[in-house]
Design an enzyme around this catalytic site. Structure first.
Site, short mmCIF file in Angstrom:
data_model
loop_
_atom_site.label_atom_id
_atom_site.label_comp_id
_atom_site.label_asym_id
_atom_site.label_seq_id
_atom_site.Cartn_x
_atom_site.Cartn_y
_atom_site.Cartn_z
N HIS A 39 -7.85 4.12 20.46
CA HIS A 39 -7.19 5.33 20.97
C HIS A 39 -7.60 5.68 22.40
CE1 HIS A 39 -6.08 5.57 16.89
NE2 HIS A 39 -7.13 6.21 16.43
N GLU B 168 -14.85 15.95 17.42
CA GLU B 168 -14.50 16.50 16.11
C GLU B 168 -15.63 17.38 15.59
OE1 GLU B 168 -12.40 13.77 13.26
OE2 GLU B 168 -13.30 12.30 14.59
N GLY C 152 0.84 -1.20 0.00
CA GLY C 152 0.00 0.00 0.00
C GLY C 152 0.87 1.25 0.00
N1 LIG Z 1 -4.58 7.81 5.74
C1 LIG Z 1 -4.39 8.05 7.02
O1 LIG Z 1 -4.22 9.20 7.46
C2 LIG Z 1 -4.39 6.91 8.00
C3 LIG Z 1 -4.25 7.21 9.36
C4 LIG Z 1 -4.20 6.16 10.29
C5 LIG Z 1 -4.26 4.86 9.83
N2 LIG Z 1 -4.41 4.59 8.50
C6 LIG Z 1 -4.46 3.20 8.07
O2 LIG Z 1 -3.50 2.96 7.04
C7 LIG Z 1 -3.97 1.99 6.12
C8 LIG Z 1 -3.95 2.57 4.71
O3 LIG Z 1 -4.82 3.68 4.67
P1 LIG Z 1 -4.78 4.74 3.48
O4 LIG Z 1 -5.56 5.91 3.96
O5 LIG Z 1 -3.39 4.97 3.00
O6 LIG Z 1 -5.60 3.98 2.33
P2 LIG Z 1 -5.58 4.26 0.77
O7 LIG Z 1 -5.23 5.67 0.47
O8 LIG Z 1 -6.82 3.67 0.22
O9 LIG Z 1 -4.34 3.39 0.27
C9 LIG Z 1 -4.39 1.98 0.21
C10 LIG Z 1 -3.15 1.47 -0.48
O10 LIG Z 1 -3.28 0.06 -0.60
C11 LIG Z 1 -3.11 -0.30 -1.95
N3 LIG Z 1 -3.90 -1.48 -2.24
C12 LIG Z 1 -5.26 -1.62 -2.21
N4 LIG Z 1 -5.62 -2.85 -2.59
C13 LIG Z 1 -4.46 -3.51 -2.87
C14 LIG Z 1 -4.14 -4.83 -3.30
N5 LIG Z 1 -5.11 -5.73 -3.54
N6 LIG Z 1 -2.86 -5.15 -3.48
C15 LIG Z 1 -1.87 -4.26 -3.25
N7 LIG Z 1 -2.09 -3.00 -2.84
C16 LIG Z 1 -3.37 -2.64 -2.63
C17 LIG Z 1 -3.58 0.92 -2.75
O11 LIG Z 1 -3.02 0.96 -4.05
P3 LIG Z 1 -3.76 0.25 -5.30
O12 LIG Z 1 -5.22 0.51 -5.16
O13 LIG Z 1 -3.13 0.89 -6.49
O14 LIG Z 1 -3.44 -1.19 -5.22
C18 LIG Z 1 -2.94 2.01 -1.89
O15 LIG Z 1 -1.58 2.11 -2.15
C19 LIG Z 1 -5.38 1.61 6.60
O16 LIG Z 1 -5.27 0.49 7.43
C20 LIG Z 1 -5.79 2.80 7.44
O17 LIG Z 1 -6.75 2.48 8.41
C21 LIG Z 1 -4.46 5.60 7.59
#
Ligand SMILES: NC(=O)c1ccc[n+]([C@@H]2O[C@H](COP(=O)([O-])OP(=O)(O)OC[C@H]3O[C@@H](n4cnc5c(N)ncnc54)[C@H](OP(=O)(O)O)[C@@H]3O)[C@@H](O)[C@H]2O)c1
Length: 454
Positions: A219, A195, A11
């Site tokens: 949290h 929030e 990801g």
């Molecule tokens: N964003 C934040 O601020 C934040 C904060 C705290 C925690 N988190 C946690 O971090 C994690 C990621 O969140 P995010 O916000 O970054 O999500 P996101 O923007 O949707 O990114 C998901 C990533 O996973 C990849 N992915 C999805 N399906 C896939 C597959 N089958 N094979 C390989 N790669 C795949 C996507 O790329 P492709 O679709 O191109 O494959 C993308 O790179 C989650 O668990 C979330 O709860 C995020």
């Protein structure tokens, strides 16, 4: 080249990777800490958006290798195996920055690949760790098959926040507070994460989880642990985590038929319009928790969180008991209670609220006065981003600020009866811009208390 490390970010093109992981790695690199990192693999199906890597420091950008990869496709793990074979003896760090439903399959397939290698390894799992108790247990089972607990880093990014870490330091390095940090002096504890925003582009994720899973299970229970735990015998990651587990294990279990006495949910008016479909997900949750141990028996800990509320604030407030009545009788008024607040957002502050005699005269009614200490103003400089602390700790192998297996499951055990109860029916509505549903006001008023922020 000597022994080094290689990062595999599943990801690695997503929001978290772009907004947090790479900028943090860049800052760590500037401090000379990534010298031994030989490569950073960004694995995902589609690549980076055009020009993203150009926004990074060239030294970091040249370490990043995009690898087309579908974590659900077994064939793609052959590529992973081939890449790993280029780094004999190097430490491998696998960071799962993926949609959470993909954690299990990625753990199992990556673990199987690693059976062919002797490299030291670490696996980092983002939140949420599971969707309920059963799925968290399954994830732990899958992890245990391929990794030892020493290799596992379950993230709760609140633990990376300095104002939360400060709760422990504040408690255990100040004699004047520790002596009154118990049921004899404390009336109640409130942990609020409020929030003003709504869904902010996270609608499909949020609607599946809701406020209880998104904030309280992880949290807010972590903040509760820091507020309530005993000082560990030694400042060692395992002993600190042992003390947190003891707190969570002492939390009184809520019986299914008692849920309505301990928890209230709500949904803001307009949530379904924002979402674009009907929903029974809660956008507000509050829970009353009792810790049945010597220090805290009978003291309620109220945990509340919600979206589209009146104010943005994350605070833990300890409210002390009322002073004995005779002084109040003498001066003809009852002084307000003392409070200590740990503010996590928007500021990083500790606030002490106490009573002072106004200069109008001896024995006039004392007025509430405040002492505020901001971490930034007091110590100067910027407060590090939570992810900066956590990623450095992963590199250093320090697990103190990560969730241990037993902790992850006990935290789910605490909220599971509420989740079960809330799987039926619909939450009451509250108006956006208010403090939440009127049921939550009645809930705390029944205990003779009110919600407080300091
Ligand atoms: N964003 C934040 O601020 C934040 C904060 C705290 C925690 N988190 C946690 O971090 C994690 C990621 O969140 P995010 O916000 O970054 O999500 P996101 O923007 O949707 O990114 C998901 C990533 O996973 C990849 N992915 C999805 N399906 C896939 C597959 N089958 N094979 C390989 N790669 C795949 C996507 O790329 P492709 O679709 O191109 O494959 C993308 O790179 C989650 O668990 C979330 O709860 C995020």
């Amino acid at each position: 080249m000597g022994k080094g490390r290689v990062l595999f970010i599943f990801g690695g093109t997503g929001d978290l990777a772009r907004r947090k992981i790479y900028p943090v790695l860049q800052r760590i690199m500037k401090r000379g800490k990534l010298k031994d990192v030989k490569a950073i693999y960004a694995l995902s199906r589609a690549g980076f958006e055009r020009g993203y890597l150009d926004t990074l420091d060239p030294d970091l950008a040249k370490l990043i290798r995009f690898q087309p990869f579908d974590v659900t496709n077994r064939e793609d793990y052959r590529t992973l195996e081939k890449e790993i074979s280029n780094f004999p003896g190097d430490e491998l760090i696998f960071y799962l920055a993926l949609p959470p439903h993909l954690f299990g399959t990625t753990i199992v397939h990556t673990g199987s690949v690693l059976r062919h290698f002797l490299n030291p390894r670490k696996i980092v799992i983002e939140k949420p760790f599971g969707f309920d108790l059963e799925s968290a247990r399954k994830l732990n089972f899958q992890l245990r098959r391929y990794f030892t607990e020493r290799e596992i880093y379950r993230i709760d990014h609140f633990l990376g926040k300095v104002s939360i870490q400060n709760i422990l330091s504040f408690r255990f390095s100040n004699y004047i507070f520790e002596g009154i940090w118990n049921k004899n002096f404390v009336d109640n504890v409130q942990i609020s994460a409020l929030e003003t925003v709504g869904l902010e582009g996270r609608s499909s994720y949020y609607d599946r989880v809701g406020a209880l899973r998104d904030m309280i299970q992880n949290h807010l229970l972590q903040i509760l642990c820091f507020l309530a735990m005993e000082p560990p015998a030694v400042m060692d990651p395992e002993r600190i985590r042992d003390e947190k587990v003891k707190v969570l294990s002492s939390v009184r279990k809520i019986k299914p038929e008692e849920v309505d006495r301990y928890a209230v949910r709500g949904s803001y008016r307009g949530y379904e319009e924002d979402l674009g479909r009907p929903s029974s997900t809660e956008t507000y949750a509050c829970v009353k928790v009792f810790i049945d141990n010597f220090r805290w028996e009978g003291v309620p800990f109220y945990l509340r969180t919600g979206k589209r509320l009146k104010e943005k604030k994350t605070q833990a407030v300890i409210t002390f008991k009322e002073i004995p009545g005779n002084f109040g009788k003498l001066i003809g008024c009852m002084p307000e209670r003392n409070r200590i607040a740990f503010e996590i957002a928007p500021g990083n502050r500790v606030i002490l609220s106490f009573q002072m005699m106004p200069p109008t005269g001896f024995l006039s009614c004392p007025l509430e006065s405040r002492m505020e200490v901001s971490l930034e103003d007091t110590f100067g400089g910027e407060v590090p981003d939570a992810y900066e602390t956590l990623i450095e700790d992963i590199l250093d192998g320090d697990q103190t600020l990560f969730i241990r297996e037993d902790e992850s499951e006990i935290a789910w055990e605490i909220v599971q009866p509420i989740l079960d109860r809330w799987s039926e029916g619909r939450p009451p509505l509250y108006e956006p811009g208010t403090w939440g549903p009127k049921e939550a006001e009645e809930f705390i008023r029944r205990d003779g208390r009110e919600w407080v922020l300091v």
